[in-house]
Write an enzyme that holds these catalytic residues in place. Sequence first.
Site, PDB file in Angstrom:
ATOM      1  N   GLY A   1       2.138 -12.114   2.164  1.00  0.00           N
ATOM      2  CA  GLY A   1       3.381 -12.544   2.779  1.00  0.00           C
ATOM      3  C   GLY A   1       4.541 -11.589   2.641  1.00  0.00           C
TER       4      GLY A   1
ATOM      5  N   SER B   1       0.791  -1.230   0.000  1.00  0.00           N
ATOM      6  CA  SER B   1       0.000   0.000   0.000  1.00  0.00           C
ATOM      7  C   SER B   1       0.819   1.275   0.000  1.00  0.00           C
ATOM      8  CB  SER B   1      -0.968   0.003   1.189  1.00  0.00           C
ATOM      9  OG  SER B   1      -2.038  -0.885   0.945  1.00  0.00           O
TER      10      SER B   1
ATOM     11  N   GLY C   1       4.752   8.870   6.347  1.00  0.00           N
ATOM     12  CA  GLY C   1       5.120   7.572   5.829  1.00  0.00           C
ATOM     13  C   GLY C   1       3.924   6.788   5.361  1.00  0.00           C
ATOM     14  N   HIS C   2       4.138   5.502   5.185  1.00  0.00           N
ATOM     15  CA  HIS C   2       3.072   4.567   4.825  1.00  0.00           C
ATOM     16  C   HIS C   2       3.624   3.163   5.001  1.00  0.00           C
ATOM     17  CE1 HIS C   2      -0.646   3.213   2.970  1.00  0.00           C
ATOM     18  NE2 HIS C   2      -1.007   4.467   2.781  1.00  0.00           N
ATOM     19  N   ASP C   3       2.727   2.219   5.250  1.00  0.00           N
ATOM     20  CA  ASP C   3       3.096   0.816   5.321  1.00  0.00           C
ATOM     21  C   ASP C   3       2.420   0.070   4.185  1.00  0.00           C
ATOM     22  OD1 ASP C   3       4.443   1.398   7.670  1.00  0.00           O
ATOM     23  OD2 ASP C   3       2.739   0.871   8.937  1.00  0.00           O
ATOM     24  N   GLY C   4       2.900  -1.133   3.923  1.00  0.00           N
ATOM     25  CA  GLY C   4       2.287  -1.948   2.884  1.00  0.00           C
ATOM     26  C   GLY C   4       2.355  -3.419   3.229  1.00  0.00           C
TER      27      GLY C   4
END
Length: 470
Positions: free
Chosen positions: A311, A63, A304-307
């Site tokens: 897995g 993401s 920021g952002h995470d994704g």
Amino acid sequence: MATLSEIQTWLDDRLATLLTEYDVPGAAVAVSLRGEVIDTAAGVLSLATGVDATADSVFQVGSITKVWTATLVMQLVDEGLVKLDAPVRDYVPGFVVADEAAAAAMTVRQLLNHTAGFEGDIFIDTGNGDDCVEKYVAQLAGVTQLFAPGEMFSYNNAAFSVLGRLVELARNKPFAQCLRDHLVSPLGLTHVANDANEAILHRAAVGHIKPAPDADLAPAPVWSLMRSMAPAGAMLAMRPRDLVAFAQLHLDAGKAPDGTEVVSPSSVAAMQGRQVELPPLGMMGDAWGLGWEIFDWSGRTVIGHDGGTIGQGAFLRIVPEQELSVALLTNGGNLIGLYEQVVGHVLRELAGIAMPPLPTPPAEREPLLDATRYAGTYTCDVADITVSQDADGRVWLDHTPKGEIAELGGKPDPVELVRLDGDTLIALEPQHGMHQLQAFIGDDGSGRALYLHSGRAMRRADGAPADPAQ
């Protein structure tokens, strides 16, 4: 403060050990400080092949792609082709959801800041053709509107596929080509893959999952989610050095390394501005901008952002004040624990920022004498969640995956919840390295919570009114 070379030494010395400690098959890291970049990697790209991870290996960023999509939209704003507060239908004429009034009123800004209000975890495979995003948007006609547009935050994957379609229509070319022509090429990025066909040209990581809660990690049965969700983060992959190069674009007021303006300074600033405040949700930010998460850490702003894909997990944190960015890309295991160790160390040593600890259950727990407000079933397209209270007064959350998500792994074991604060409960035991928060908000008219919110708002299924305006 540490130097960048000292961080390089620490990463080279510690990363492999940390992978073993947190059961992560492989990871790659890049750190950029005022434009100077270091990177490293450890572990393997796949437990099946044993191929070593290198700093040039590509991992899926999940993401984090949403920030790339948001940047493409802001380029259109710069060119006068899109207005943020105009209805989505001005640019995507075929856009519909089940609530016609909501679909007609919804704005581009609301898609970008996750306040559009329709159910967002809609995973529909519409094939691998260049028309897959177009077909996907057409499939949203029956999607439930959870609340009125702009009312509150609920993380929305589907909204970014709609934004991807907006970009396609404005540029008259497929989303992947828009990414390459308007971001990848202008930034001079060399290790970026839009899909598996491009990823195979590089050393590519494979995701790892547990087929059952007590099973060992194993390579995931598929490499990525469906192409129709590409603008939301289904398959974009890259090495961490290229990810921090993208971050540098947002630190350099929208300019590429050669000085070309890729996106305007005003759009860069708008993306980083606070658009909507969030309830406490653990890993998620304190607020959201246009694409970016916003964190308030140690009295300073971090974006920021995470994704997360099948897995694979990715983390990007940027400290604009110090022109610092760090990217951690991984392929399974206890990703949160590794993130806390690696990203936490970099931010502490280079910026003096202490990442706040993730929430944990209180040592002295207040008993939940009556969980009637919370009990019931909450539903979305990919899962049903049932909250119940047993004869001993303990509260349990039972998560039942649905659709394609259910096919990728087993059903999780029930999780015990305890009160953290007010109407926010927390998982007693950690999962994937963190104790998940569950916020119960709203009222269904009888004193019961209308929504279960863990970043996404899931609506009560048992007896809730159908009209989101109620």
